[in-house]
Write a protein that holds these residues in place. Structure first.
Motif, mmCIF file in Angstrom:
data_model
loop_
_atom_site.group_PDB
_atom_site.id
_atom_site.type_symbol
_atom_site.label_atom_id
_atom_site.label_comp_id
_atom_site.label_asym_id
_atom_site.label_seq_id
_atom_site.Cartn_x
_atom_site.Cartn_y
_atom_site.Cartn_z
ATOM 1 N N PHE A 81 -17.849 24.441 19.031
ATOM 2 C CA PHE A 81 -17.555 23.909 17.713
ATOM 3 C C PHE A 81 -17.316 25.095 16.779
ATOM 4 N N GLN A 132 -17.120 26.114 12.310
ATOM 5 C CA GLN A 132 -17.215 25.698 10.915
ATOM 6 C C GLN A 132 -16.574 26.758 10.045
ATOM 7 N N LYS A 150 -15.677 23.885 4.877
ATOM 8 C CA LYS A 150 -15.212 22.751 5.674
ATOM 9 C C LYS A 150 -16.326 22.242 6.579
ATOM 10 N N GLU A 151 -16.108 21.042 7.089
ATOM 11 C CA GLU A 151 -17.078 20.470 8.013
ATOM 12 C C GLU A 151 -16.933 21.099 9.400
ATOM 13 N N ARG A 152 -18.011 21.036 10.134
ATOM 14 C CA ARG A 152 -17.979 21.536 11.495
ATOM 15 C C ARG A 152 -17.051 20.656 12.337
ATOM 16 N N GLU A 153 -16.289 21.282 13.251
ATOM 17 C CA GLU A 153 -15.350 20.522 14.075
ATOM 18 C C GLU A 153 -15.399 21.002 15.522
ATOM 19 N N ILE A 154 -15.070 20.087 16.419
ATOM 20 C CA ILE A 154 -14.961 20.430 17.826
ATOM 21 C C ILE A 154 -13.727 21.296 18.025
ATOM 22 N N VAL A 174 -8.930 20.605 20.711
ATOM 23 C CA VAL A 174 -8.387 20.052 19.476
ATOM 24 C C VAL A 174 -6.929 20.496 19.367
ATOM 25 N N SER A 181 -5.051 21.779 17.207
ATOM 26 C CA SER A 181 -4.712 23.033 16.525
ATOM 27 C C SER A 181 -4.884 24.279 17.398
ATOM 28 N N ASN A 223 -18.846 14.927 20.794
ATOM 29 C CA ASN A 223 -19.715 14.456 19.715
ATOM 30 C C ASN A 223 -21.179 14.670 20.069
#
Length: 123
Positions: free
Chosen positions: A37, A39, A43-47, A61, A63, A108
């Motif tokens: 993950f 961050q 911004k919010e943390r993302e996978i 992801v 990107s 998740n």
């Protein structure tokens, strides 16, 4: 309990490469899936990427597709993230995580988190 320790972060110019590593201990390495993950500031943390226990099922992801590669080195109980063609927007703290069960990549609610390693990409 699973202990996770990340390494390999640092500063790099846009277009460059970095390789992150995560050393896992505490449970049998093949018992769990693992992910990265991140961050970014504000911004919010993302996978970013995920792998099942074997390493033959992965998730990225959008990107980072085509630029990042997640892999598991079973002999070393290590998860790696090869990051190529880095962009400024890849800047952030990268976290290694472990999830049960291990059959499929998990994106998740990880069960365990490392403390993170900073990646800074500049122009």
């Amino acid at each position: 309990q699973v202990q996770l320790v990340e390494s390999g972060g640092g500063w790099v110019q846009a277009g460059g490469s970095l390789r992150l590593s995560c050393a896992a201990s505490g449970r049998t390495f093949k018992d769990f899936a693992m992910s990265w993950f991140r961050q970014a500031p504000g911004k919010e943390r993302e996978i970013v990427a995920a792998s099942n226990w074997r390493g033959d099922k992965t998730y990225y992801v959008d990107s980072v597709k085509g630029r990042f590669t997640i892999s598991r080195i079973h002999a070393e109980n290590t998860l790696a993230l090869q990051m190529d063609s880095l962009k400024i927007e890849d800047t952030g703290v990268y976290y290694c995580t472990a999830q049960f069960p291990g059959l499929y990549p998990q994106v998740n609610n990880p069960n365990y988190w490392g403390k993170g390693t900073q990646v800074t990409v500049s122009s």
